[in-house]
Design a protein around this motif. Sequence first.
Motif, PDB file in Angstrom:
ATOM      1  N   HIS A 149       0.922  -1.033  -0.004  1.00 21.28           N
ATOM      2  CA  HIS A 149       0.014   0.138   0.036  1.00 21.28           C
ATOM      3  C   HIS A 149       0.801   1.310  -0.070  1.00 21.28           C
ATOM      4  CE1 HIS A 149       0.559  -1.294   4.249  1.00 21.28           C
ATOM      5  NE2 HIS A 149       0.777  -0.020   4.455  1.00 21.28           N
ATOM      6  N   TRP A 150       2.244   1.127   0.274  1.00 19.82           N
ATOM      7  CA  TRP A 150       3.015   2.335   0.201  1.00 19.82           C
ATOM      8  C   TRP A 150       3.688   2.569  -1.268  1.00 19.82           C
ATOM      9  CZ3 TRP A 150       2.112   5.557   4.029  1.00 19.82           C
ATOM     10  CH2 TRP A 150       2.218   4.775   5.368  1.00 19.82           C
ATOM     11  N   THR A 151       3.406   1.645  -2.035  1.00 18.48           N
ATOM     12  CA  THR A 151       3.896   1.948  -3.405  1.00 18.48           C
ATOM     13  C   THR A 151       2.972   2.390  -4.467  1.00 18.48           C
ATOM     14  OG1 THR A 151       3.135  -0.338  -4.354  1.00 18.48           O
ATOM     15  CG2 THR A 151       5.187  -0.290  -3.113  1.00 18.48           C
ATOM     16  N   ARG A 207      -8.500  -5.093   1.795  1.00 18.82           N
ATOM     17  CA  ARG A 207      -7.325  -5.248   1.221  1.00 18.82           C
ATOM     18  C   ARG A 207      -7.500  -5.901  -0.132  1.00 18.82           C
ATOM     19  NH1 ARG A 207      -3.824  -2.129   4.067  1.00 18.82           N
ATOM     20  NH2 ARG A 207      -3.933  -2.713   6.378  1.00 18.82           N
ATOM     21  N   PHE A 208      -8.525  -6.388  -0.553  1.00 22.75           N
ATOM     22  CA  PHE A 208      -8.427  -7.080  -1.891  1.00 22.75           C
ATOM     23  C   PHE A 208      -9.185  -6.158  -2.759  1.00 22.75           C
ATOM     24  CE2 PHE A 208      -8.955 -11.188   0.574  1.00 22.75           C
ATOM     25  CZ  PHE A 208      -7.561 -11.503   0.804  1.00 22.75           C
ATOM     26  N   ARG A 209      -9.867  -4.854  -2.218  1.00 23.13           N
ATOM     27  CA  ARG A 209     -10.760  -4.174  -3.129  1.00 23.13           C
ATOM     28  C   ARG A 209      -9.618  -3.428  -4.232  1.00 23.13           C
ATOM     29  NH1 ARG A 209     -15.644  -6.471  -2.258  1.00 23.13           N
ATOM     30  NH2 ARG A 209     -16.182  -6.029  -0.049  1.00 23.13           N
ATOM     31  N   HIS A 210      -8.346  -3.302  -3.994  1.00 26.03           N
ATOM     32  CA  HIS A 210      -7.853  -2.326  -4.832  1.00 26.03           C
ATOM     33  C   HIS A 210      -6.735  -2.985  -5.164  1.00 26.03           C
ATOM     34  CE1 HIS A 210     -10.499   1.052  -3.984  1.00 26.03           C
ATOM     35  NE2 HIS A 210     -10.262   0.843  -2.532  1.00 26.03           N
ATOM     36  N   LEU A 211      -6.758  -4.315  -5.486  1.00 26.97           N
ATOM     37  CA  LEU A 211      -5.559  -5.152  -6.254  1.00 26.97           C
ATOM     38  C   LEU A 211      -5.428  -4.765  -7.614  1.00 26.97           C
ATOM     39  CD1 LEU A 211      -6.022  -8.560  -4.575  1.00 26.97           C
ATOM     40  CD2 LEU A 211      -4.380  -7.081  -3.949  1.00 26.97           C
ATOM     41  N   PRO A 212      -4.125  -4.900  -8.065  1.00 26.24           N
ATOM     42  CA  PRO A 212      -4.145  -4.331  -9.483  1.00 26.24           C
ATOM     43  C   PRO A 212      -4.841  -5.303 -10.452  1.00 26.24           C
ATOM     44  CG  PRO A 212      -1.792  -4.546  -8.452  1.00 26.24           C
ATOM     45  CD  PRO A 212      -2.927  -4.946  -7.520  1.00 26.24           C
ATOM     46  N   PRO A 213      -5.782  -4.746 -11.211  1.00 23.28           N
ATOM     47  CA  PRO A 213      -6.607  -5.448 -12.069  1.00 23.28           C
ATOM     48  C   PRO A 213      -5.808  -6.388 -13.219  1.00 23.28           C
ATOM     49  CG  PRO A 213      -6.790  -3.029 -12.478  1.00 23.28           C
ATOM     50  CD  PRO A 213      -6.039  -3.241 -11.328  1.00 23.28           C
ATOM     51  N   GLU A 214      -4.735  -5.863 -13.568  1.00 25.71           N
ATOM     52  CA  GLU A 214      -4.234  -6.564 -14.797  1.00 25.71           C
ATOM     53  C   GLU A 214      -3.483  -7.959 -14.214  1.00 25.71           C
ATOM     54  OE1 GLU A 214      -1.142  -3.302 -13.457  1.00 25.71           O
ATOM     55  OE2 GLU A 214      -3.413  -3.739 -13.161  1.00 25.71           O
ATOM     56  N   LEU A 215      -3.481  -8.244 -12.816  1.00 24.42           N
ATOM     57  CA  LEU A 215      -3.011  -9.318 -12.359  1.00 24.42           C
ATOM     58  C   LEU A 215      -4.054 -10.213 -12.119  1.00 24.42           C
ATOM     59  CD1 LEU A 215       0.193  -8.194 -10.371  1.00 24.42           C
ATOM     60  CD2 LEU A 215       0.125  -8.996 -12.638  1.00 24.42           C
ATOM     61  N   ASN A 216      -3.857 -11.501 -12.315  1.00 20.28           N
ATOM     62  CA  ASN A 216      -5.079 -12.436 -11.855  1.00 20.28           C
ATOM     63  C   ASN A 216      -4.660 -13.021 -10.537  1.00 20.28           C
ATOM     64  OD1 ASN A 216      -7.193 -14.178 -12.153  1.00 20.28           O
ATOM     65  ND2 ASN A 216      -6.174 -15.746 -13.050  1.00 20.28           N
ATOM     66  N   PHE A 217      -5.353 -12.276  -9.479  1.00 22.79           N
ATOM     67  CA  PHE A 217      -4.674 -12.660  -8.004  1.00 22.79           C
ATOM     68  C   PHE A 217      -5.840 -13.633  -7.457  1.00 22.79           C
ATOM     69  CE2 PHE A 217      -2.736  -8.607  -7.669  1.00 22.79           C
ATOM     70  CZ  PHE A 217      -1.434  -8.898  -7.157  1.00 22.79           C
ATOM     71  N   VAL A 276      -6.387 -11.098  11.205  1.00 27.48           N
ATOM     72  CA  VAL A 276      -6.683 -11.732  10.103  1.00 27.48           C
ATOM     73  C   VAL A 276      -5.774 -11.442   9.108  1.00 27.48           C
ATOM     74  CG1 VAL A 276      -8.384 -12.046   8.301  1.00 27.48           C
ATOM     75  CG2 VAL A 276      -9.031 -12.015  10.712  1.00 27.48           C
ATOM     76  N   VAL A 277      -4.899 -12.467   8.459  1.00 28.23           N
ATOM     77  CA  VAL A 277      -4.041 -11.864   7.354  1.00 28.23           C
ATOM     78  C   VAL A 277      -4.573 -12.340   6.109  1.00 28.23           C
ATOM     79  CG1 VAL A 277      -1.806 -12.371   6.350  1.00 28.23           C
ATOM     80  CG2 VAL A 277      -2.176 -12.827   8.824  1.00 28.23           C
ATOM     81  N   SER A 278      -4.782 -11.055   5.195  1.00 25.27           N
ATOM     82  CA  SER A 278      -5.051 -11.070   4.009  1.00 25.27           C
ATOM     83  C   SER A 278      -4.012 -11.386   3.058  1.00 25.27           C
ATOM     84  CB  SER A 278      -5.985  -9.879   3.669  1.00 25.27           C
ATOM     85  OG  SER A 278      -6.982  -9.663   4.468  1.00 25.27           O
ATOM     86  N   LEU A 279      -3.898 -12.384   2.057  1.00 27.08           N
ATOM     87  CA  LEU A 279      -3.168 -12.735   1.274  1.00 27.08           C
ATOM     88  C   LEU A 279      -3.736 -12.758  -0.216  1.00 27.08           C
ATOM     89  CD1 LEU A 279      -0.314 -14.134   0.688  1.00 27.08           C
ATOM     90  CD2 LEU A 279      -1.574 -16.431   1.026  1.00 27.08           C
ATOM     91  N   ALA A 280      -2.796 -12.317  -1.143  1.00 26.98           N
ATOM     92  CA  ALA A 280      -3.020 -12.375  -2.449  1.00 26.98           C
ATOM     93  C   ALA A 280      -1.906 -12.783  -3.269  1.00 26.98           C
ATOM     94  CB  ALA A 280      -3.602 -10.750  -2.946  1.00 26.98           C
ATOM     95  N   VAL A 281      -2.041 -13.801  -4.251  1.00 26.70           N
ATOM     96  CA  VAL A 281      -0.911 -14.300  -5.002  1.00 26.70           C
ATOM     97  C   VAL A 281      -1.222 -14.179  -6.376  1.00 26.70           C
ATOM     98  CG1 VAL A 281       0.314 -16.453  -5.454  1.00 26.70           C
ATOM     99  CG2 VAL A 281      -0.317 -15.931  -2.756  1.00 26.70           C
ATOM    100  N   ALA A 282      -0.157 -13.776  -7.178  1.00 24.23           N
ATOM    101  CA  ALA A 282      -0.368 -13.775  -8.630  1.00 24.23           C
ATOM    102  C   ALA A 282       0.844 -14.429  -9.279  1.00 24.23           C
ATOM    103  CB  ALA A 282      -0.468 -12.369  -9.013  1.00 24.23           C
ATOM    104  N   THR A 283       0.556 -14.909 -10.531  1.00 24.22           N
ATOM    105  CA  THR A 283       1.952 -15.695 -11.014  1.00 24.22           C
ATOM    106  C   THR A 283       2.191 -14.972 -12.395  1.00 24.22           C
ATOM    107  OG1 THR A 283       1.105 -17.873 -10.383  1.00 24.22           O
ATOM    108  CG2 THR A 283       2.594 -17.972 -12.253  1.00 24.22           C
ATOM    109  N   ARG A 284       3.406 -14.766 -12.452  1.00 18.51           N
ATOM    110  CA  ARG A 284       3.707 -14.135 -13.861  1.00 18.51           C
ATOM    111  C   ARG A 284       3.604 -15.115 -15.025  1.00 18.51           C
ATOM    112  NH1 ARG A 284       9.606 -13.011 -16.224  1.00 18.51           N
ATOM    113  NH2 ARG A 284       8.976 -11.910 -18.132  1.00 18.51           N
TER     114      ARG A 284
END
Length: 284
Positions: A149-151, A207-217, A276-284
Amino acid sequence: MSRISHEATVGSQVMPCRGNGVKVLRQALRTAEDGRMTITSQARSFDKAAASYAANRPSYPSALLDAVEELADRPLKGARAADIGAGTGLATALLHARGARVIAIEPGPGMASQFRLRLPDVPVVLGDGNNLPLASESIDIVTYAQAWHWTDPHKSVPEALRVLRPGGTLALWWNDSDSTVGWIADQDARLRHLFGAEDSEPDPMARFRHLPPELNFVTRQVSWTRSVPLETHLANLASYSDFLVLGKNATETFLAAEHDLLTEAFPNRTIEERYVVSLAVATR
């Protein structure tokens, strides 16, 4: 009010390290001089509280690392990992313990110094999450623990994709207090009042509302608890950026009132914090 924590931002200076990490570091480093992100005073505020951060912040449960491996579809053991916004090394230590070959990227010299005390054999680089000082296609897994969130995603997404090898993994996670617990909800209401935040219903998916849409998390949430002395709970609270920029007098006044309220709620002065840990994972 969301209790957020540390991040990744600027520079490319190598901190001294010992052991095999030096070889790994040399293989992955590149110069990063341009396009540096402007660090806000709130982002930089962690540096002055680095020792307290190291002593009092919660780590993460082993179930989180299990979930990372499951969603990434590969073990962490032997993987070349870059932990961005590593802070004092809470997440890095877990990755290292799983057998990952980790390079840490951290913008704050104070935080990096605490990291070195915790993990003297793991390389740490003063670097920017928006301009990673890492070679292209050199990393199997890039992690941001409490840091994404700082980037600026317009910069950090291309950078993460650049340094990841084909099939590599980007893993983002946030550790938040569980506001479904009564005393935590009450404390959060007091925090919102202190900082003038809106009084709204908790959003467990925030935490998942603003994930980068171009990545399939793909996403996962992990609940866990820790029991700590009252003083540790209050010191942890004071290490958050909102308090670090609030000022000493206002912070001490609020914490004194919290001390009295929590002593009534927990007569044994041991606080059971639920997260609660919110985890989001995407693969290149």
